[in-house]
Design a protein around this motif. Structure first.
Motif, short mmCIF file in Angstrom:
data_model
loop_
_atom_site.label_atom_id
_atom_site.label_comp_id
_atom_site.label_asym_id
_atom_site.label_seq_id
_atom_site.Cartn_x
_atom_site.Cartn_y
_atom_site.Cartn_z
N ASP A 121 0.83 -1.21 0.00
CA ASP A 121 0.00 0.00 0.00
C ASP A 121 0.86 1.26 0.00
O ASP A 121 0.57 2.23 -0.71
N THR A 122 1.92 1.26 0.80
CA THR A 122 2.83 2.41 0.84
C THR A 122 3.50 2.62 -0.51
O THR A 122 3.56 3.74 -1.03
N TYR A 123 4.00 1.54 -1.08
CA TYR A 123 4.67 1.58 -2.39
C TYR A 123 3.74 2.15 -3.47
O TYR A 123 4.10 3.05 -4.23
N LYS A 124 2.51 1.66 -3.50
CA LYS A 124 1.56 2.12 -4.52
C LYS A 124 1.12 3.56 -4.26
O LYS A 124 0.94 4.35 -5.20
N TYR A 125 0.94 3.90 -3.00
CA TYR A 125 0.53 5.26 -2.64
C TYR A 125 1.58 6.27 -3.10
O TYR A 125 1.25 7.31 -3.69
N MET A 126 2.85 5.97 -2.84
CA MET A 126 3.93 6.87 -3.26
C MET A 126 3.97 7.00 -4.78
O MET A 126 4.17 8.09 -5.33
N ALA A 127 3.76 5.88 -5.46
CA ALA A 127 3.78 5.91 -6.93
C ALA A 127 2.65 6.78 -7.48
O ALA A 127 2.86 7.57 -8.41
N ILE A 128 1.45 6.67 -6.91
CA ILE A 128 0.33 7.48 -7.38
C ILE A 128 0.63 8.96 -7.24
O ILE A 128 0.41 9.75 -8.18
N ILE A 142 -12.46 19.55 -0.51
CA ILE A 142 -11.49 18.79 -1.28
C ILE A 142 -10.08 19.32 -1.03
O ILE A 142 -9.12 18.54 -0.94
N GLU A 143 -9.95 20.63 -0.87
CA GLU A 143 -8.62 21.19 -0.60
C GLU A 143 -8.05 20.66 0.71
O GLU A 143 -6.89 20.22 0.75
N ASN A 144 -8.83 20.66 1.77
CA ASN A 144 -8.34 20.18 3.06
C ASN A 144 -8.02 18.69 3.03
O ASN A 144 -7.01 18.24 3.58
N LEU A 145 -8.89 17.90 2.38
CA LEU A 145 -8.66 16.47 2.32
C LEU A 145 -7.46 16.14 1.42
O LEU A 145 -6.69 15.21 1.71
N SER A 146 -7.27 16.91 0.35
CA SER A 146 -6.11 16.71 -0.52
C SER A 146 -4.82 16.98 0.24
O SER A 146 -3.81 16.28 0.06
N LYS A 147 -4.84 18.01 1.08
CA LYS A 147 -3.67 18.31 1.89
C LYS A 147 -3.34 17.17 2.84
O LYS A 147 -2.16 16.83 3.05
N TYR A 148 -4.38 16.56 3.41
CA TYR A 148 -4.14 15.42 4.30
C TYR A 148 -3.52 14.26 3.52
O TYR A 148 -2.55 13.64 3.97
N LEU A 149 -4.07 13.95 2.36
CA LEU A 149 -3.55 12.85 1.55
C LEU A 149 -2.10 13.12 1.14
O LEU A 149 -1.26 12.21 1.15
N TYR A 150 -1.82 14.37 0.79
CA TYR A 150 -0.45 14.71 0.42
C TYR A 150 0.48 14.60 1.62
O TYR A 150 1.65 14.22 1.49
N ASN A 151 -0.04 14.92 2.80
CA ASN A 151 0.77 14.82 4.02
C ASN A 151 1.22 13.38 4.27
O ASN A 151 2.34 13.15 4.74
N LEU A 152 0.36 12.40 3.96
CA LEU A 152 0.76 11.00 4.10
C LEU A 152 1.96 10.69 3.21
O LEU A 152 2.87 9.97 3.61
#
Length: 234
Positions: free
Chosen positions: A82-89, A170-180
């Motif tokens: 999951d980490t590998y694929k998440y970073m790739a996306i 969407i902006e706040n949630l995108s920031k969270y996803l990018y933070n991961l």
């Protein structure tokens, strides 16, 4: 002498169109529809980028797993894959930029930017830095990518991800996803909450309730990728 452009994927178009169809067949249904979409992309640079991005997505994410050969460990660990694929996306999202990357210093001294030196104070410097982040910041690219999704996909994201005491935008949630993504890049924190099961975690001082899965994120990516290139068609 002008620099030769690297069109290696376009040069092997038939092979990479097949890879692209394998990657995006859930979106197009038939290979003929994908080819029709591809042929209307406006120029060779963008066509090459489409083939590259879709093919990388196939190998790194859709049909790619992170396998280990360690005594006492399973060959495939979900949280590592999951980490590998998440970073790739997120790397693929960041690669969809219309401008060549510039660092902040190069941005300041560029003639196009028209900064007048000396910069007067910290306030003015901060203004230029905000402008730089809007044009070249990776997190801004991520926000724009998720904002481009259709209404149903955006509602799906909001329904499956909640950051307590933050507006469900969407902006706040995108920031969270990018933070991961950034937590792994800078602190080697694995992505462990993309299983599709309800997980609780922290985002700074805020509680996060996440029901997203990697499969759902892949659906978001596939749609966003097509939307990005649809804007590049004639």
């Amino acid at each position: 002498m002008p620099k030769l452009k690297d069109h290696r994927y376009l040069s092997a178009k038939d092979k990479f169109l097949e890879y692209s169809f394998q990657a995006l067949k859930d979106q197009f249904g038939t290979k003929d529809k994908l080819i029709s979409f591809f042929e209307k992309i406006e120029n060779d640079d963008q066509k090459n980028l489409f083939l590259k991005t879709a093919s990388y997505y196939l190998f790194l994410v859709k049909n790619g797993d992170w396998l280990v050969d360690v005594t006492g460990s399973d060959k495939r660990e979900d949280y590592l894959t999951d980490t590998y694929k998440y970073m790739a996306i997120f790397s693929l999202i960041e690669s969809l930029r219309d401008k060549k990357f510039l660092d902040f210093y190069s941005f300041l001294v560029s003639r196009r930017t028209k900064v007048e030196f000396p910069i007067n104070d910290k306030k003015e410097l901060d203004q230029w830095y905000r402008k730089y982040k809007q044009e070249y910041g990776s997190i801004h690219k991520s926000i724009q990518f998720f904002k481009s999704l259709n209404v149903q996909r955006k509602a799906d994201l909001i329904n499956n991800l909640e950051v307590k005491n933050a507006k469900p935008t969407i902006e706040n949630l995108s920031k969270y996803l990018y933070n991961l993504r950034s937590k792994f890049v800078h602190e080697a924190e694995l992505v462990v909450n993309m299983s599709g099961r309800t997980t609780l975690s922290r985002y700074g001082t805020k509680l996060v309730i996440c029901k997203l899965s990697l499969r759902k994120l892949m659906e978001f990516f596939e749609e966003g990728l097509i939307i990005y290139f649809d804007c590049k068609r004639t």
